[in-house]
Design an enzyme around this catalytic site. Structure first.
Site, PDB file in Angstrom:
ATOM      1  N   SER A 298       0.871  -1.178   0.000  1.00 15.10           N
ATOM      2  CA  SER A 298       0.000   0.000   0.000  1.00 15.10           C
ATOM      3  C   SER A 298       0.905   1.224   0.000  1.00 15.10           C
ATOM      4  O   SER A 298       2.096   1.115   0.322  1.00 15.10           O
ATOM      5  CB  SER A 298      -0.846  -0.014   1.279  1.00 15.10           C
TER       6      SER A 298
ATOM      7  N   TYR B 157      -1.246  -1.099  10.607  1.00 20.39           N
ATOM      8  CA  TYR B 157      -1.428  -1.349   9.163  1.00 20.39           C
ATOM      9  C   TYR B 157      -0.155  -0.966   8.405  1.00 20.39           C
ATOM     10  O   TYR B 157       0.330  -1.740   7.570  1.00 20.39           O
ATOM     11  CB  TYR B 157      -2.626  -0.539   8.656  1.00 20.39           C
TER      12      TYR B 157
HETATM   13  N1  LIG Z   1      -8.689  -0.066  -0.518  1.00 15.12           N
HETATM   14  C1  LIG Z   1      -7.591   0.650  -0.406  1.00 15.12           C
HETATM   15  O1  LIG Z   1      -7.615   1.885  -0.266  1.00 15.12           O
HETATM   16  C2  LIG Z   1      -6.245  -0.014  -0.504  1.00 15.12           C
HETATM   17  C3  LIG Z   1      -5.105   0.795  -0.723  1.00 15.12           C
HETATM   18  C4  LIG Z   1      -3.864   0.183  -0.770  1.00 15.12           C
HETATM   19  C5  LIG Z   1      -3.731  -1.168  -0.584  1.00 15.12           C
HETATM   20  N2  LIG Z   1      -4.838  -1.924  -0.357  1.00 15.12           N
HETATM   21  C6  LIG Z   1      -4.666  -3.351  -0.136  1.00 15.12           C
HETATM   22  O2  LIG Z   1      -5.302  -4.056  -1.175  1.00 15.12           O
HETATM   23  C7  LIG Z   1      -5.804  -5.293  -0.674  1.00 15.12           C
HETATM   24  C8  LIG Z   1      -7.271  -5.431  -1.003  1.00 15.12           C
HETATM   25  O3  LIG Z   1      -7.974  -4.350  -0.419  1.00 15.12           O
HETATM   26  P1  LIG Z   1      -9.506  -4.048  -0.755  1.00 15.12           P
HETATM   27  O4  LIG Z   1      -9.695  -2.607  -0.574  1.00 15.12           O
HETATM   28  O5  LIG Z   1      -9.867  -4.695  -2.006  1.00 15.12           O
HETATM   29  O6  LIG Z   1     -10.196  -4.792   0.493  1.00 15.12           O
HETATM   30  P2  LIG Z   1     -11.703  -5.344   0.601  1.00 15.12           P
HETATM   31  O7  LIG Z   1     -12.047  -5.240   2.036  1.00 15.12           O
HETATM   32  O8  LIG Z   1     -12.576  -4.699  -0.388  1.00 15.12           O
HETATM   33  O9  LIG Z   1     -11.530  -6.887   0.215  1.00 15.12           O
HETATM   34  C9  LIG Z   1     -10.694  -7.731   0.972  1.00 15.12           C
HETATM   35  C10 LIG Z   1     -11.115  -9.164   0.751  1.00 15.12           C
HETATM   36  O10 LIG Z   1     -10.216  -9.978   1.531  1.00 15.12           O
HETATM   37  C11 LIG Z   1     -10.990 -10.959   2.208  1.00 15.12           C
HETATM   38  N3  LIG Z   1     -10.304 -11.386   3.431  1.00 15.12           N
HETATM   39  C12 LIG Z   1     -10.163 -10.676   4.576  1.00 15.12           C
HETATM   40  N4  LIG Z   1      -9.539 -11.425   5.494  1.00 15.12           N
HETATM   41  C13 LIG Z   1      -9.267 -12.619   4.936  1.00 15.12           C
HETATM   42  C14 LIG Z   1      -8.657 -13.816   5.389  1.00 15.12           C
HETATM   43  N5  LIG Z   1      -8.192 -13.916   6.635  1.00 15.12           N
HETATM   44  N6  LIG Z   1      -8.547 -14.849   4.556  1.00 15.12           N
HETATM   45  C15 LIG Z   1      -9.030 -14.762   3.278  1.00 15.12           C
HETATM   46  N7  LIG Z   1      -9.636 -13.673   2.801  1.00 15.12           N
HETATM   47  C16 LIG Z   1      -9.751 -12.604   3.612  1.00 15.12           C
HETATM   48  C17 LIG Z   1     -12.312 -10.275   2.515  1.00 15.12           C
HETATM   49  O11 LIG Z   1     -13.337 -11.203   2.772  1.00 15.12           O
HETATM   50  C18 LIG Z   1     -12.525  -9.461   1.252  1.00 15.12           C
HETATM   51  O12 LIG Z   1     -13.256 -10.179   0.289  1.00 15.12           O
HETATM   52  C19 LIG Z   1      -5.501  -5.289   0.836  1.00 15.12           C
HETATM   53  O13 LIG Z   1      -4.325  -5.995   1.081  1.00 15.12           O
HETATM   54  C20 LIG Z   1      -5.329  -3.826   1.139  1.00 15.12           C
HETATM   55  O14 LIG Z   1      -4.528  -3.628   2.266  1.00 15.12           O
HETATM   56  C21 LIG Z   1      -6.105  -1.377  -0.327  1.00 15.12           C
END
Ligand SMILES: NC(=O)c1ccc[n+]([C@@H]2O[C@H](COP(=O)([O-])OP(=O)(O)OC[C@H]3O[C@@H](n4cnc5c(N)ncnc54)[C@H](O)[C@@H]3O)[C@@H](O)[C@H]2O)c1
Length: 321
Positions: free
Chosen positions: A195, A208
């Site tokens: 991230s 985080y």
């Molecule tokens: N959304 C943002 O702003 C952002 C920015 C930078 C990085 N990220 C990273 O991108 C990735 C995805 O983020 P997102 O925004 O799509 O999140 P999201 O919450 O929309 O989706 C995350 C998914 O991961 C699944 N999940 C959670 N815990 C789990 C576990 N223990 N085992 C298996 N599955 C699990 C959830 O059920 C969900 O479907 C993450 O690693 C997040 O840190 C997100």
């Protein structure tokens, strides 16, 4: 001091002036070669970064974690549209099944598994199942993640442990499940979702940020380990991605000063960026791309100076409490 002066005396006794001169000349020649190779490699890489085409992934079997929602779901849909077979892993059975169904309804190939990626035994067991039921994973995308957002002292013990277990440690279980086959086949690509909070520290995101900075370190170390243990013959590739805030619902209470310059990203555009980077073999990518250069540039200045730039942008995450 005594020890170092006596050891340097001993060295002087042992090494003749001719040998010293010889060693000196070798080092100078090595340095000249290093200089030439460094700039040659830099220009080749720069040229390739503009000319390398996105490789075909239609024969790949791609395992993505966290496919039930957000970026993971988008990655699954977009890779599937490119003809790849998708293995969807999520802790949320229902959402994951919806992704699998959606892919199949569009004529794609998808297999769904309900897995909590923090459960090492389950990861290894399901990993073996996937290898027999679907085949060798050629691209692994460690995407699942969570993001509690409040002040450090308001995070509970359980929350802190969970953040690291899902965002960081689970990557190790996935490596242990799928890297052996990749090494055996000398083929594979591992992608990790870090991230922007994995290269810059933000308020309300202390655990985080720690978990995402750690992802960067693990990926760099693993790539280095693969390179050195194979004497440079390893064909396994690594890509770490650092997206800015994405509109998936993960970031609550977002604060952005310049909406036109640094807006909340769409999951589809972030997924497209990740896929393009993976297909072109790029090792690190921020989305948007200029953030990597901005961060690297600012790190050369005193911390107080770069804080001025950060305060000017005045963007981040407010506490959800
Ligand atoms: N959304 C943002 O702003 C952002 C920015 C930078 C990085 N990220 C990273 O991108 C990735 C995805 O983020 P997102 O925004 O799509 O999140 P999201 O919450 O929309 O989706 C995350 C998914 O991961 C699944 N999940 C959670 N815990 C789990 C576990 N223990 N085992 C298996 N599955 C699990 C959830 O059920 C969900 O479907 C993450 O690693 C997040 O840190 C997100």
């Amino acid at each position: 001091m005594e020890h170092s002066s006596s050891s340097s005396n001993r060295n002087n006794d042992q090494v003749s002036p001719v040998a010293s001169l010889y060693n000196g000349i070798i080092i100078v020649i090595d340095l000249i070669f290093l200089f030439i190779k460094f700039w040659f490699r830099t220009f080749v890489e720069l040229y390739e970064s503009f000319t390398t085409k996105e490789r075909d992934v239609s024969n790949d079997i791609i395992l993505i974690t966290g496919t039930g929602h957000g970026i993971g779901k988008e990655l699954a849909l977009q890779y599937s549209a490119l003809g790849a077979t998708i293995v969807c892993w999520d802790i949320n059975e229902q959402l994951n099944l919806e992704t699998v169904k959606l892919i199949k309804s569009k004529g794609g190939k998808a297999h769904g598994y309900t897995v909590d990626v923090t459960n090492r035994e389950k990861v290894l067991e399901t990993g073996n199942k996937v290898l027999t039921e679907v085949g060798d994973i050629t691209i692994l995308i460690n995407n699942a993640g969570i993001m509690p957002q409040h002040e450090m002292l308001k995070h509970t013990e359980g929350e802190i442990r969970k953040v690291f277990e899902i965002n960081t440690i689970a990557h190790c279980w996935m490596f242990q499940a799928f890297l052996p086959k990749m090494i055996e086949n000398n083929k594979g690509h591992i992608v990790a979702l870090s991230s922007i909070a994995g290269i810059v520290g933000f308020k309300n995101l202390v655990p985080y940020c720690g978990s995402k900075f750690a992802v960067r370190g693990m990926m760099e170390a693993l790539a280095e380990e693969m390179r050195l243990y194979s004497n440079g013959t390893s064909k396994i590739q690594f890509t770490t991605v650092y997206p800015y805030m994405v509109d998936t619902g993960l970031c609550k209470r977002v604060k952005i000063r310049f909406e036109n310059f640094l807006r909340l990203l769409k999951p589809a555009e972030v997924a497209a960026g990740i896929i393009s980077a993976q297909r072109r073999g790029i090792s690190e990518l921020t989305v948007p791309r200029y953030m990597f250069f901005l961060n690297s540039f600012l790190r050369n200045f005193p911390a107080a100076s770069s804080l001025l730039v950060r305060d000017f942008f005045d963007s981040g995450i407010e506490s959800d409490m």
